[in-house]
Design a protein around this motif. Structure first.
Motif, PDB file in Angstrom:
ATOM      1  N   TYR A 161      47.718  31.593  31.423  1.00  0.00           N
ATOM      2  CA  TYR A 161      47.734  31.906  32.664  1.00  0.00           C
ATOM      3  C   TYR A 161      46.706  31.200  33.566  1.00  0.00           C
ATOM      4  O   TYR A 161      45.734  31.532  33.005  1.00  0.00           O
ATOM      5  CB  TYR A 161      47.700  33.282  33.023  1.00  0.00           C
ATOM      6  CG  TYR A 161      49.373  34.421  32.689  1.00  0.00           C
ATOM      7  CD1 TYR A 161      48.892  34.324  31.632  1.00  0.00           C
ATOM      8  CD2 TYR A 161      50.156  34.430  34.006  1.00  0.00           C
ATOM      9  CE1 TYR A 161      50.349  34.854  31.536  1.00  0.00           C
ATOM     10  CE2 TYR A 161      51.562  34.953  33.694  1.00  0.00           C
ATOM     11  CZ  TYR A 161      51.375  35.229  32.269  1.00  0.00           C
ATOM     12  OH  TYR A 161      52.623  35.694  31.584  1.00  0.00           O
ATOM     13  N   LEU A 162      46.522  30.258  34.528  1.00  0.00           N
ATOM     14  CA  LEU A 162      45.556  29.460  34.899  1.00  0.00           C
ATOM     15  C   LEU A 162      45.424  30.089  36.380  1.00  0.00           C
ATOM     16  O   LEU A 162      46.643  30.385  36.911  1.00  0.00           O
ATOM     17  CB  LEU A 162      46.185  27.769  35.373  1.00  0.00           C
ATOM     18  CG  LEU A 162      46.727  27.257  33.837  1.00  0.00           C
ATOM     19  CD1 LEU A 162      46.920  26.958  33.986  1.00  0.00           C
ATOM     20  CD2 LEU A 162      44.840  27.091  33.062  1.00  0.00           C
ATOM     21  N   CYS A 163      44.437  29.536  36.970  1.00  0.00           N
ATOM     22  CA  CYS A 163      44.214  30.642  38.327  1.00  0.00           C
ATOM     23  C   CYS A 163      43.110  28.913  38.567  1.00  0.00           C
ATOM     24  O   CYS A 163      42.938  28.401  37.846  1.00  0.00           O
ATOM     25  CB  CYS A 163      42.730  31.379  38.266  1.00  0.00           C
ATOM     26  SG  CYS A 163      42.355  31.975  39.741  1.00  0.00           S
ATOM     27  N   ALA A 164      43.633  28.881  40.399  1.00  0.00           N
ATOM     28  CA  ALA A 164      43.054  28.051  40.525  1.00  0.00           C
ATOM     29  C   ALA A 164      42.116  27.853  42.386  1.00  0.00           C
ATOM     30  O   ALA A 164      43.296  29.123  42.799  1.00  0.00           O
ATOM     31  CB  ALA A 164      43.928  26.393  40.832  1.00  0.00           C
ATOM     32  N   SER A 165      41.199  27.741  43.116  1.00  0.00           N
ATOM     33  CA  SER A 165      41.006  27.744  43.861  1.00  0.00           C
ATOM     34  C   SER A 165      40.464  26.971  44.382  1.00  0.00           C
ATOM     35  O   SER A 165      40.587  25.275  44.136  1.00  0.00           O
ATOM     36  CB  SER A 165      39.564  28.425  43.778  1.00  0.00           C
ATOM     37  OG  SER A 165      38.108  27.514  43.606  1.00  0.00           O
ATOM     38  N   SER A 166      40.882  26.280  45.967  1.00  0.00           N
ATOM     39  CA  SER A 166      40.376  25.242  46.642  1.00  0.00           C
ATOM     40  C   SER A 166      40.000  25.506  48.303  1.00  0.00           C
ATOM     41  O   SER A 166      40.365  26.497  49.148  1.00  0.00           O
ATOM     42  CB  SER A 166      42.367  25.024  47.436  1.00  0.00           C
ATOM     43  OG  SER A 166      42.203  24.286  48.032  1.00  0.00           O
ATOM     44  N   PRO A 167      39.260  24.206  48.845  1.00  0.00           N
ATOM     45  CA  PRO A 167      38.892  24.981  49.935  1.00  0.00           C
ATOM     46  C   PRO A 167      39.523  25.714  50.898  1.00  0.00           C
ATOM     47  O   PRO A 167      39.222  26.767  51.706  1.00  0.00           O
ATOM     48  CB  PRO A 167      38.276  23.542  50.280  1.00  0.00           C
ATOM     49  CG  PRO A 167      37.751  22.762  49.064  1.00  0.00           C
ATOM     50  CD  PRO A 167      38.921  23.702  48.500  1.00  0.00           C
ATOM     51  N   ARG A 168      40.894  24.770  51.325  1.00  0.00           N
ATOM     52  CA  ARG A 168      41.635  26.031  51.751  1.00  0.00           C
ATOM     53  C   ARG A 168      43.034  25.735  51.409  1.00  0.00           C
ATOM     54  O   ARG A 168      43.161  24.899  50.443  1.00  0.00           O
ATOM     55  CB  ARG A 168      41.546  26.048  53.336  1.00  0.00           C
ATOM     56  CG  ARG A 168      41.084  24.216  54.431  1.00  0.00           C
ATOM     57  CD  ARG A 168      40.526  24.124  55.161  1.00  0.00           C
ATOM     58  NE  ARG A 168      40.072  23.298  55.648  1.00  0.00           N
ATOM     59  CZ  ARG A 168      38.948  22.261  55.119  1.00  0.00           C
ATOM     60  NH1 ARG A 168      38.361  23.269  55.025  1.00  0.00           N
ATOM     61  NH2 ARG A 168      39.105  21.426  55.932  1.00  0.00           N
ATOM     62  N   THR A 169      44.131  26.349  51.906  1.00  0.00           N
ATOM     63  CA  THR A 169      45.540  25.860  51.327  1.00  0.00           C
ATOM     64  C   THR A 169      46.008  24.682  52.070  1.00  0.00           C
ATOM     65  O   THR A 169      45.505  24.706  53.299  1.00  0.00           O
ATOM     66  CB  THR A 169      46.758  27.016  52.522  1.00  0.00           C
ATOM     67  OG1 THR A 169      46.042  27.245  53.484  1.00  0.00           O
ATOM     68  CG2 THR A 169      46.109  28.791  51.245  1.00  0.00           C
ATOM     69  N   GLY A 170      46.593  24.495  52.107  1.00  0.00           N
ATOM     70  CA  GLY A 170      47.057  22.888  52.389  1.00  0.00           C
ATOM     71  C   GLY A 170      47.004  21.758  51.416  1.00  0.00           C
ATOM     72  O   GLY A 170      46.835  21.943  50.057  1.00  0.00           O
TER      73      GLY A 170
END
Lengths: 110, 114
Positions: B90-99
């Protein structure tokens, strides 16, 4: 149906032997094409984003290009440390998520 | 700077037990994604958060799966009554914002259901 297909599934190169990995996509409304590298037991590591046909990006021995139907990851004079699985993913605007390919497993022999 | 962290790195559980997987995103990233990766299969989207809200839960495989995010930061993925087919990374990722922004991944949690 939106789809991303990568080829070949696996590739074995000799050190210094240049080659290209392919990522073809059939999606409606491509907003961006992403390339990632994944080493065994680790999460994917971001490499490039391409947004429009004709765009190219480079990083060390890697160069990514994009056309209206596919993207290529060119590897010039690879080294053993380039061995990894390379993943591509298409961001489709309407459903706001990435559609992932299955990856190309690259092995570079010294 | 600190990247995305996940805990535990490995989890072995018995069929039928509940498990909680944790994700700490990069500070300031408002978008957070959960994926599942099984051997020989691509990354399977589960859910994403924008802040504490989950606009798209379409990838959750069944009602045994749920996720929450608090304070716009830490997220927990809960799997109730685990089944053997839940075994995966199970991997989690983050990003400055969606898109169409790059996502930064954590190392994953390897879940094995026996």
């Amino acid at each position: 149906e939106d789809q991303v297909t990568q080829s070949p599934e696996a590739l074995r190169l000799q050190e210094g032997e240049s080659s290209s990995l392919n990522c073809s996509y059939t999606v409606s409304g491509l907003r961006g094409l992403f390339w990632y590298r994944q080493d065994p037991g680790k999460g994917p590591e971001f490499l490039f984003t391409l947004y429009s046909a004709g765009e190219e990006k480079e990083k060390e021995r890697l160069k990514a290009t994009l056309t209206k139907k596919e993207s290529f990851l060119h590897i010039t004079a690879p080294k053993p440390e380039d061995s990894a699985t390379y993943l591509c993913a298409a961001f489709v605007g309407n459903n706001r998520k990435l559609i992932w390919g299955l990856g190309t497993s690259l092995a570079v022999n010294p | 700077g600190a990247g995305v962290s996940q805990s535990p790195s490995n989890k072995v559980t018995e069929k039928g037990k509940d498990v909680e997987l944790r994700c700490d995103p990069i500070s300031g990233h408002t978008a957070l994604y959960w994926y599942r990766q099984s051997l020989g299969q691509g990354l399977e989207f589960l859910i994403y958060f924008q802040g504490n809200s989950a606009p798209d839960k379409s990838g959750l495989p069944s009602d045994r799966f749920s996720a929450e995010r608090t304070g716009g930061s830490v997220s927990t993925l809960t799997i109730q009554r685990t089944q053997q087919e839940d075994s995966a990374v199970y991997l989690c990722a983050s990003s400055p914002r969606t898109g169409d922004y790059e996502q930064y991944f954590g190392p994953g949690t390897r879940l094995t259901v026996t």
